[in-house]
Write an enzyme that holds these catalytic residues in place. Structure first.
Site, PDB file in Angstrom:
ATOM      1  N   GLY A  50       5.937  37.328 -49.075  1.00  0.00           N
ATOM      2  CA  GLY A  50       6.973  38.156 -49.680  1.00  0.00           C
ATOM      3  C   GLY A  50       8.060  37.301 -50.276  1.00  0.00           C
ATOM      4  N   GLY A 125       3.753  45.912 -43.650  1.00  0.00           N
ATOM      5  CA  GLY A 125       2.802  47.008 -43.766  1.00  0.00           C
ATOM      6  C   GLY A 125       3.372  48.125 -44.609  1.00  0.00           C
ATOM      7  N   TYR A 285      -7.113  36.547 -50.070  1.00  0.00           N
ATOM      8  CA  TYR A 285      -5.955  36.109 -50.847  1.00  0.00           C
ATOM      9  C   TYR A 285      -4.666  36.009 -50.043  1.00  0.00           C
ATOM     10  CZ  TYR A 285      -2.338  36.289 -54.505  1.00  0.00           C
ATOM     11  OH  TYR A 285      -1.252  36.036 -55.312  1.00  0.00           O
ATOM     12  N   SER A 326      -5.473  29.456 -54.811  1.00  0.00           N
ATOM     13  CA  SER A 326      -6.235  30.360 -53.949  1.00  0.00           C
ATOM     14  C   SER A 326      -7.733  30.304 -54.206  1.00  0.00           C
ATOM     15  CB  SER A 326      -5.734  31.795 -54.122  1.00  0.00           C
ATOM     16  OG  SER A 326      -5.774  32.176 -55.483  1.00  0.00           O
ATOM     17  N   ASP A 388     -12.392  32.019 -59.030  1.00  0.00           N
ATOM     18  CA  ASP A 388     -11.116  32.683 -58.757  1.00  0.00           C
ATOM     19  C   ASP A 388     -11.255  33.533 -57.502  1.00  0.00           C
ATOM     20  OD1 ASP A 388      -8.485  33.346 -59.109  1.00  0.00           O
ATOM     21  OD2 ASP A 388      -8.739  34.199 -61.105  1.00  0.00           O
ATOM     22  N   CYS A 476     -10.964  46.786 -42.567  1.00  0.00           N
ATOM     23  CA  CYS A 476     -10.625  47.743 -43.627  1.00  0.00           C
ATOM     24  C   CYS A 476     -11.090  47.153 -44.954  1.00  0.00           C
ATOM     25  CB  CYS A 476      -9.115  47.996 -43.664  1.00  0.00           C
ATOM     26  SG  CYS A 476      -8.619  49.056 -45.052  1.00  0.00           S
ATOM     27  N   CYS A 479     -10.029  48.667 -50.459  1.00  0.00           N
ATOM     28  CA  CYS A 479      -9.806  48.266 -51.852  1.00  0.00           C
ATOM     29  C   CYS A 479     -11.113  47.916 -52.550  1.00  0.00           C
ATOM     30  CB  CYS A 479      -8.825  47.093 -51.919  1.00  0.00           C
ATOM     31  SG  CYS A 479      -9.340  45.610 -51.025  1.00  0.00           S
TER      32      CYS A 479
END
Length: 505
Positions: A50, A125, A285, A326, A388, A476, A479
């Site tokens: 963040g 979250g 990521y 990354s 990538d 999870c 996405c």
């Protein structure tokens, strides 16, 4: 045009920003340590999670002092600021906004105070029933602080310092201990009553004047770990933050667990039955490569993903290059498995994200070269595999392919170390809407044509999951496959769900 503010940004293409990380949380209870500086370095280690705002709250056992501001950790804190934060308990946070706009009022840790206690809280979250929880504050005296906060975190903070007798709904469905908790009072009891009502993703670190707390949602969407110092305890989003402050890893905070740390030691209680669904995208990521999740190193996982990608989508080529940073571990694995040499083909400008000057239109049109520039001698006349971590909208990859061809590449083959990102995330990652995601509307073959590559290959979902060594049932994958562990109502989607409701204003 709004003037630049010096915050870290990757928005060289305003229409193609990368997936925004979740937030980073850090907490420390250590009577014989400079806890503010420990929190500072812990947040420094978590800066990748963040970059919009940062804050630290410290308690000396009698009062809580909070310092927070917009910007990077190193911009928000200096030696004089840290010197004013004296105490033995600290909570730190670095934010990317999910619910609530990116403004100072929503920076964390959030703070609430009553005549009985005060509370500072950091949240990683995103809650998906924020409106419902905000409704519980109706009729209490906790709806107003004079600060126009509109975040799910502020709602939780208000509930945690509330008089449970004022909010009768809290007692519904919280288990047989609810009545005893209401009688006991205090932050721990309030949290134990409120947390089962919160839906979505939350890894929390919070404190009152005497105690440090940590809690993780029953699905364990976001990581949260417990560490040991010689003279105290640390909780953090990632194990890398423990390493930086010299804490030894003890264990992960379990899904559905509330931990309390004070002079009596570490206490634990389960407030909800665990239903593990850890975020698979952390491995792709979000997490630092030197972090360990569920006993598996993130770097090792990404290298293994590269190996599987080479097996699933082989290609005749002369050189494997990563999109730094990354894409590097997966490119290493791809080169190992394919036998194609690994090399550096793109040079990254580490400072571009901290410019205070808006690029001119001429520079902006060249876009990605502000951030990445090709090594022409390594690329010219060669068949290139560029690896990538993911493709979100596709504009960055389109510019990369064009740049490599301009540098003389004979062929450009794109390999992606994640399956197609086809669905938005509602659990703490600010992905685009499905309509904006290129894989939400185009097939891999169409995406290949769109970005101008000679070939395109994504690692399979099964291959990615196998690389983590964690069962699919404990991850999870929403996405990638659209299967959300917790359904999200349309009205509860988006970061501005509380705007205009008067909560906190």
């Amino acid at each position: 045009m709004r003037p630049p503010d010096g915050r870290l940004t990757d928005e060289l293409f305003p229409e193609d920003r990368p997936p925004r990380d979740a937030c980073g949380v850090f907490g420390v209870w250590a009577p014989n340590e400079d806890v503010a500086k420990l929190a500072y370095y812990g947040l420094y280690a978590l800066q990748h999670r963040g970059q919009e705002s940062a804050g630290i709250a410290v308690s000396d056992g009698h009062r809580i002092v909070v310092h927070k501001e917009m910007g990077l950790v190193a911009q928000v804190f200096d030696e004089p600021a840290l010197t004013t934060l004296r105490g033995h308990i600290a909570v730190g946070h670095c934010r990317y906004s999910t619910t609530g706009a990116s403004v100072w009022a929503n920076a964390q840790p959030t703070f609430r105070s009553t005549d009985k206690t005060s509370l500072a809280l950091g949240h990683n979250g995103n809650l998906i029933n924020t409106r419902e929880l905000a409704g519980l504050l109706a009729g209490t005296d906790l709806g107003s602080t004079g600060i126009a906060a509109t975040s799910d975190t502020d709602v939780l903070t208000a509930l945690f310092v509330s008089d449970l007798g004022q909010i009768n709904e809290i007692s519904a469905g919280t288990g047989p201990s609810a009545a005893a908790d209401r009688d006991a009072g205090g932050v721990e009891s309030a949290a134990a009553a409120v947390l089962p009502l919160a839906k979505g993703a939350y890894s929390l670190v919070f404190m009152d004047e005497q105690t440090l707390y940590a809690a993780r949602d029953p699905h364990g969407f976001r990581p949260l770990v417990l560490g040991r110092l010689d003279s105290g305890w640390v909780v953090a989003s990632e194990t890398a933050a423990l390493d930086i402050v010299g804490a030894s890893f003890v264990r992960e905070i379990a899904p559905g667990e509330l931990v309390s740390i004070d002079g009596r030691g570490v206490r634990s209680r389960t407030f909800a039955a665990p239903q593990p669904s850890g975020c698979l995208f952390e491995y792709v990521y979000l997490a630092r490569p030197d972090t360990t999740i569920s006993g598996r190193g993130v770097h090792a996982t990404r290298v293994e993903v590269g190996r599987r990608l080479a097996a699933e989508y082989p290609v005749d080529a002369d050189l494997v290059i990563p999109v730094p940073e990354s894409g590097t571990p997966a490119a290493i694995g791809f080169a190992e498995a394919s036998g194609i040499p690994f090399g550096q083909g793109l040079v990254k400008n580490s400072y571009v994200g901290r410019t205070f000057i808006q690029p001119s239109q001429t520079i902006r049109e060249r876009g990605i070269k502000l951030k990445l520039n090709p090594l022409r001698d390594a690329i010219a006349g060669r068949r290139i595999v560029v690896v990538d971590d993911s493709i979100v909208r596709g504009n960055t990859q389109r510019a990369l392919v064009a740049m490599l061809r301009e540098a003389g590449a004979a062929e450009v083959h794109v390999r992606v170390a994640s399956p197609p990102v086809s669905w938005p995330c509602f659990y703490g990652i600010d992905f685009a809407t499905r309509a904006e995601l290129i894989a939400g509307r185009l097939s891999p073959e169409e995406i290949c044509t769109s970005i101008g590559a000679d070939s395109l290959g994504y690692v399979s979902l099964a291959g990615l999951i196998e690389a983590t060594t964690i069962p699919a049932s404990r991850l999870c994958r929403a996405c990638f496959d659209g299967q959300y562990p917790v359904p999200v109502a349309e009205d509860d989607r988006g970061k501005h769900v509380l705007d205009g409701l008067g909560v906190g204003s």
